[in-house]
Motif scaffolding. Sequence first.
Motif, PDB file in Angstrom:
ATOM      1  N   GLY A  25       0.879  -1.187   0.196  1.00  0.00           N
ATOM      2  CA  GLY A  25       0.009  -0.063  -0.019  1.00  0.00           C
ATOM      3  C   GLY A  25       0.925   1.246   0.012  1.00  0.00           C
ATOM      4  N   LYS A  26       2.147   1.217  -0.040  1.00  0.00           N
ATOM      5  CA  LYS A  26       2.951   2.292  -0.161  1.00  0.00           C
ATOM      6  C   LYS A  26       3.890   2.409  -1.416  1.00  0.00           C
ATOM      7  N   LEU A  27       5.016   3.362  -1.411  1.00  0.00           N
ATOM      8  CA  LEU A  27       5.593   3.682  -2.387  1.00  0.00           C
ATOM      9  C   LEU A  27       6.925   3.195  -2.075  1.00  0.00           C
ATOM     10  N   LEU A  28       7.421   2.540  -3.116  1.00  0.00           N
ATOM     11  CA  LEU A  28       9.070   2.026  -2.934  1.00  0.00           C
ATOM     12  C   LEU A  28       9.840   2.946  -4.115  1.00  0.00           C
ATOM     13  N   VAL A  29      11.012   3.667  -3.895  1.00  0.00           N
ATOM     14  CA  VAL A  29      11.931   4.030  -4.628  1.00  0.00           C
ATOM     15  C   VAL A  29      13.114   3.192  -4.810  1.00  0.00           C
ATOM     16  N   ASP A  30      13.156   2.734  -6.084  1.00  0.00           N
ATOM     17  CA  ASP A  30      14.519   1.955  -6.298  1.00  0.00           C
ATOM     18  C   ASP A  30      15.641   2.648  -6.933  1.00  0.00           C
ATOM     19  N   VAL A  31      16.712   2.846  -6.455  1.00  0.00           N
ATOM     20  CA  VAL A  31      17.813   3.524  -6.603  1.00  0.00           C
ATOM     21  C   VAL A  31      19.020   2.455  -7.147  1.00  0.00           C
ATOM     22  N   THR A  32      18.687   1.491  -7.315  1.00  0.00           N
ATOM     23  CA  THR A  32      19.569   0.280  -7.780  1.00  0.00           C
ATOM     24  C   THR A  32      20.090   0.385  -9.110  1.00  0.00           C
ATOM     25  N   GLY A  90      13.954  -6.950 -17.123  1.00  0.00           N
ATOM     26  CA  GLY A  90      14.143  -5.790 -17.966  1.00  0.00           C
ATOM     27  C   GLY A  90      15.136  -4.717 -17.252  1.00  0.00           C
ATOM     28  N   SER A  91      14.999  -4.676 -16.004  1.00  0.00           N
ATOM     29  CA  SER A  91      15.780  -3.725 -15.254  1.00  0.00           C
ATOM     30  C   SER A  91      15.572  -3.997 -13.720  1.00  0.00           C
ATOM     31  N   ALA A  92      16.481  -3.295 -12.955  1.00  0.00           N
ATOM     32  CA  ALA A  92      16.451  -3.655 -11.301  1.00  0.00           C
ATOM     33  C   ALA A  92      14.966  -3.300 -10.938  1.00  0.00           C
ATOM     34  N   ALA A  93      14.414  -2.217 -11.439  1.00  0.00           N
ATOM     35  CA  ALA A  93      13.137  -1.589 -11.029  1.00  0.00           C
ATOM     36  C   ALA A  93      11.905  -2.528 -11.194  1.00  0.00           C
ATOM     37  N   GLN A  94      12.120  -3.198 -12.676  1.00  0.00           N
ATOM     38  CA  GLN A  94      11.168  -4.020 -12.812  1.00  0.00           C
ATOM     39  C   GLN A  94      11.066  -5.211 -12.195  1.00  0.00           C
ATOM     40  N   GLU A  95      12.458  -5.614 -11.791  1.00  0.00           N
ATOM     41  CA  GLU A  95      12.680  -6.836 -10.928  1.00  0.00           C
ATOM     42  C   GLU A  95      12.210  -6.633  -9.558  1.00  0.00           C
ATOM     43  N   ALA A  96      12.165  -5.188  -9.150  1.00  0.00           N
ATOM     44  CA  ALA A  96      11.743  -4.901  -8.028  1.00  0.00           C
ATOM     45  C   ALA A  96      10.364  -5.173  -7.654  1.00  0.00           C
ATOM     46  N   ASP A 127       9.737  13.672 -15.331  1.00  0.00           N
ATOM     47  CA  ASP A 127       8.948  12.622 -15.270  1.00  0.00           C
ATOM     48  C   ASP A 127       9.389  11.959 -16.633  1.00  0.00           C
ATOM     49  N   ALA A 128       9.873  10.663 -16.646  1.00  0.00           N
ATOM     50  CA  ALA A 128      10.519   9.952 -17.903  1.00  0.00           C
ATOM     51  C   ALA A 128       9.767   8.794 -18.196  1.00  0.00           C
ATOM     52  N   GLY A 129       8.465   8.592 -17.687  1.00  0.00           N
ATOM     53  CA  GLY A 129       7.628   7.849 -18.184  1.00  0.00           C
ATOM     54  C   GLY A 129       7.385   6.561 -17.292  1.00  0.00           C
ATOM     55  N   PRO A 130       6.950   5.370 -18.116  1.00  0.00           N
ATOM     56  CA  PRO A 130       6.581   4.259 -17.274  1.00  0.00           C
ATOM     57  C   PRO A 130       7.919   3.622 -16.868  1.00  0.00           C
ATOM     58  N   ILE A 131       7.669   2.509 -15.938  1.00  0.00           N
ATOM     59  CA  ILE A 131       8.627   1.775 -15.303  1.00  0.00           C
ATOM     60  C   ILE A 131       9.523   1.112 -16.239  1.00  0.00           C
ATOM     61  N   GLU A 132       8.841   0.602 -17.459  1.00  0.00           N
ATOM     62  CA  GLU A 132       9.787  -0.045 -18.455  1.00  0.00           C
ATOM     63  C   GLU A 132      10.926   0.912 -18.991  1.00  0.00           C
ATOM     64  N   ASN A 133      10.822   2.121 -18.743  1.00  0.00           N
ATOM     65  CA  ASN A 133      11.991   3.197 -19.217  1.00  0.00           C
ATOM     66  C   ASN A 133      12.996   3.013 -18.236  1.00  0.00           C
ATOM     67  N   SER A 134      12.791   2.494 -17.098  1.00  0.00           N
ATOM     68  CA  SER A 134      14.043   2.521 -16.143  1.00  0.00           C
ATOM     69  C   SER A 134      15.384   1.760 -16.739  1.00  0.00           C
ATOM     70  N   VAL A 135      14.948   0.852 -17.884  1.00  0.00           N
ATOM     71  CA  VAL A 135      16.335   0.343 -18.184  1.00  0.00           C
ATOM     72  C   VAL A 135      17.282   1.445 -18.764  1.00  0.00           C
ATOM     73  N   VAL A 136      16.677   2.715 -19.358  1.00  0.00           N
ATOM     74  CA  VAL A 136      17.535   3.726 -19.992  1.00  0.00           C
ATOM     75  C   VAL A 136      18.250   4.361 -18.846  1.00  0.00           C
ATOM     76  N   VAL A 137      17.637   4.547 -17.615  1.00  0.00           N
ATOM     77  CA  VAL A 137      18.168   5.495 -16.615  1.00  0.00           C
ATOM     78  C   VAL A 137      19.181   4.306 -15.979  1.00  0.00           C
ATOM     79  N   GLU A 138      18.732   3.143 -15.666  1.00  0.00           N
ATOM     80  CA  GLU A 138      19.820   2.156 -14.975  1.00  0.00           C
ATOM     81  C   GLU A 138      21.061   2.151 -15.808  1.00  0.00           C
ATOM     82  N   GLY A 139      20.633   1.948 -17.129  1.00  0.00           N
ATOM     83  CA  GLY A 139      21.741   1.653 -18.086  1.00  0.00           C
ATOM     84  C   GLY A 139      22.744   2.834 -18.391  1.00  0.00           C
ATOM     85  N   LEU A 140      22.158   3.963 -18.312  1.00  0.00           N
ATOM     86  CA  LEU A 140      22.780   5.111 -18.369  1.00  0.00           C
ATOM     87  C   LEU A 140      24.003   5.502 -17.533  1.00  0.00           C
TER      88      LEU A 140
END
Lengths: 225, 225
Positions: free
Chosen positions: A98-105, A122-128, A186-199
């Motif tokens: 019921g809460k919010l998790l912010v993944d920095v991994t 797909g990314s650490a965040a999607q795995e989370a 705001d960089a969009g949906p969780i699927e876009n986290s691959v870009v930011v992690e990979g960056l």
Amino acid sequence: MVNGPLLLTIAVLGGTGKEGKGLAYRWARAGYRVLIGSRTSEKAVKAASEIMTLLEGSASVVGTTNLEAAQQADISVLTVPYSAHRATLESVKDALKGKLLVDVTVPLVPPKVSKVQMPTAGSAAQEAKEIVGSEVEVVAAFQNVSHEHLLGEEQVECDVLVTGTSKKAREEVLKLVEAAGLTGWDAGPIENSVVVEGLTSVLININKQYGSTHAGIRITGAPRK
Amino acid sequence: MVNGPLLLTIAVLGGTGKEGKGLAYRWARAGYRVLIGSRTSEKAVKAASEIMTLLEGSASVVGTTNLEAAQQADISVLTVPYSAHRATLESVKDALKGKLLVDVTVPLVPPKVSKVQMPTAGSAAQEAKEIVGSEVEVVAAFQNVSHEHLLGEEQVECDVLVTGTSKKAREEVLKLVEAAGLTGWDAGPIENSVVVEGLTSVLININKQYGSTHAGIRITGAPRK
């Protein structure tokens, strides 16, 4: 500690590391109640006291276990090395419901840290998101910010790209970005986290090639706050 | 047309599109011999003549078919929509052997262009590498640059992240980036192209959220040329 949203409590899980401590410092300075979490509370208590010293006591930072921190917090921020990602999430997932998790991994796979290597999700965040389940909103952020400049008054020359499972959750985290003194987008949906992690791997590459130590990115051509 | 490396010929495959035409213009202006390729030569001849008019005839730009352009060129630059990516590569791959391919393609899947969606190869550039085989060096670049500012004298406020199959090939393409008046960075192996291609979806997202039209990125914290 002016105009701080005093009622909001942020848990920084794995907050004894450099990145976690830097973020905790910034949020405590902005008036948030901050809980530093660690596997055992001793290290967390020590980290909390270091931050309190830096802020000359005018803040609320408490050290405890990851689980207790996640239980008490409104928002939990995960700042562990990728090798501890799954185990830490498993240990706190019931407390996140019921809460919010912010993944920095960032899923860096040593020794090839300058090459993008994503987990099958797909990314650490999607795995989370897979681990914590549908009752938790997951937002990925802060992966490109070098810890070196967080624990101080310096201007951080790196924007924060925020991706996540809903626009509302991303907006919530954009407030935390601003409170930390950074510019977020705001960089969009969780699927876009691959870009930011990979960056992060791309920036490590640039540091290696160009002899820099803290390459970052900045968004151009769009209105900055 | 000063100090141009006059002997080098660049083919811009699919060069009748906006991005291709913009890049062709910039390289012709820098003194390169440029071939515009298209499926049929008519459109390519027309695009070449438009660029020659813009440059007042003081350049070398010729329109022809994609295959002929690839055959004659030292470096081929692919600027087609993702839907034409595989077919175009299949049609020119024999002509690319022993040479350098620069892939500008972003694997956007309409209508969800603001969500990162990569082909099974990992990225469009990695897919290109699979198609053209081991005798072709593949470098991915220019995916984040908005075409609007290329066909003119304006300063482009977007850095170019260059990934590719070898450092030597990336260095070759970094020269082309500079010749086009842009700032490039060696962003590592071809596997990292997922980040740069995906960044285009992130930038589209930012344009949508913040009402901008040409969001870009800039590397900070590292020495600029």
